[in-house]
Design an enzyme around this catalytic site. Structure first.
Site, PDB file in Angstrom:
ATOM      1  N   ARG A  97       0.816  -1.216   0.000  1.00 39.53           N
ATOM      2  CA  ARG A  97       0.000   0.000   0.000  1.00 39.53           C
ATOM      3  C   ARG A  97       0.848   1.265   0.000  1.00 39.53           C
ATOM      4  O   ARG A  97       0.580   2.213  -0.748  1.00 39.53           O
ATOM      5  CB  ARG A  97      -0.940   0.000   1.210  1.00 39.53           C
ATOM      6  N   LYS A 132       3.407  24.338  -3.813  1.00 39.05           N
ATOM      7  CA  LYS A 132       2.074  23.822  -3.486  1.00 39.05           C
ATOM      8  C   LYS A 132       2.083  22.303  -3.585  1.00 39.05           C
ATOM      9  O   LYS A 132       1.437  21.689  -4.438  1.00 39.05           O
ATOM     10  CB  LYS A 132       1.034  24.444  -4.417  1.00 39.05           C
ATOM     11  N   LYS A 164       7.422  38.790  -2.104  1.00 43.51           N
ATOM     12  CA  LYS A 164       6.018  38.827  -2.520  1.00 43.51           C
ATOM     13  C   LYS A 164       5.355  40.115  -2.028  1.00 43.51           C
ATOM     14  O   LYS A 164       5.991  40.936  -1.364  1.00 43.51           O
ATOM     15  CB  LYS A 164       5.296  37.595  -1.974  1.00 43.51           C
ATOM     16  N   GLU A 194       7.928  39.236  -7.090  1.00 42.35           N
ATOM     17  CA  GLU A 194       6.621  39.165  -7.735  1.00 42.35           C
ATOM     18  C   GLU A 194       6.147  40.578  -8.060  1.00 42.35           C
ATOM     19  O   GLU A 194       6.220  41.483  -7.210  1.00 42.35           O
ATOM     20  CB  GLU A 194       5.605  38.487  -6.822  1.00 42.35           C
ATOM     21  N   ASP A 215       2.889  38.043 -11.748  1.00 41.46           N
ATOM     22  CA  ASP A 215       1.945  37.265 -10.958  1.00 41.46           C
ATOM     23  C   ASP A 215       0.502  37.642 -11.261  1.00 41.46           C
ATOM     24  O   ASP A 215       0.109  38.813 -11.151  1.00 41.46           O
ATOM     25  CB  ASP A 215       2.223  37.479  -9.462  1.00 41.46           C
TER      26      ASP A 215
END
Length: 294
Positions: A97, A132, A164, A194, A215
């Site tokens: 598994r 992500k 960012k 960004e 972005d």
């Protein structure tokens, strides 16, 4: 893939699943009983994860032997035997598994990445992943992206600077943020920024950014703004880009298109483990005969 990290993580995954031992196998099979099994593809796609199979079974028993029939990055078809394993039944069933979960997940990501690369169809612009990823298995997922023909973005917060919107707001602007990080960084670490408008693009260029990310911008905006970025600065399109939009973004001439969907939206590729000589194996053999005769 880092073999030391692979072994360590596989040990943790096996311990989670096996606990104090496989009750079913312990009651059904003598400890020294051996068996053979095959990993068989049930869907077409791109394979990834042979080290997971070989290292996984080697961890469970030194008496396990794995014969690979494909390599990572190979295109596979339904009914194809991917690998054969021989060893103690307790090890083969005990690892089934965990190993299948990882290999199916990795192959699904490799398959989706390959689809994205094919759709983009560009020699200049590259497909890359994002952070992500699924917590705990980032190494596996990013490796799978490479198997599918994609490239890796930074692996974590530790190996690259990405300034960012919130960083910019807190630091007082792009120039202030870039100057602050560059004053302390080593020369081997790149700084990405960004940007959301043309003024930010120009400011990032003047501040000395190594990478400028457009972005959540349209292909038309990126195409117009990119002319303000010197050739030595890497450009990247990011932010919710779908497979259907890839060719439009590719025409902008950016160096990279980062896609979170490669890891957060990939569907695991259907692969099974069949014991040789069992009913499932007989059915698989019939299926393979149908493929050959079709």
């Amino acid at each position: 893939m880092n073999k030391l990290k692979l072994k360590k993580q596989l040990q943790e995954f096996f311990l989670e699943d096996l606990g104090e031992g496989d009750i079913t196998c312990g009651l059904l099979f003598p400890e020294d009983e051996e068996t053979e099994a095959r990993f068989i593809a049930k869907k077409s796609g791109v394979f990834s994860g042979m080290d997971v199979i070989s290292e996984g079974y080697r961890l469970l028993s030194e008496n396990c032997t794995v014969v690979p029939n494909v390599k990572d990055g190979d295109v596979i078809k339904p009914g194809q035997i991917l690998a054969e394993v021989k060893g103690p039944a307790s090890a083969i069933f005990g690892g089934e598994r965990v190993i299948l979960n990882l290999v199916q997940r990795m192959s699904g990501i490799a398959t989706l990445t390959n689809e994205a690369v094919t759709v983009l169809n560009s020699e200049k612009t590259k497909i890359c992943d994002t952070r992500k990823t699924t917590p705990g298995i980032r190494m596996f997922e990013k490796y799978a992206v490479r198997c599918g023909g994609g490239y890796n973005h930074r692996f974590g917060l530790y190996d690259g600077v990405m300034v960012k919107d919130n960083h910019i707001a807190r630091a007082g602007g792009i120039t202030e943020a870039v100057n602050t990080v560059k004053s302390s960084l080593g020369h081997m670490v790149k700084v990405g920024v960004e940007t959301e408008n043309l003024e930010q693009v120009k400011e990032a260029v003047c501040a000395g950014a190594d990478v400028i990310m457009f972005d959540n911008r349209t292909p038309e905006e990126i195409g117009a703004w990119k002319h303000h970025v010197p050739g030595h600065i890497i450009t990247e399109a990011s932010g919710g880009i779908s497979l259907d939009e890839l060719r439009h973004y590719g025409k902008t001439g950016v160096n990279f298109i980062s896609l979170g969907l490669l890891t957060h939206s990939a569907v695991s590729l259907d692969i099974s483990l069949n014991i040789t000589g069992g009913l499932k194996d007989e059915l698989t053999g019939s299926h393979q005969a149908e493929i050959r005769n079709s």
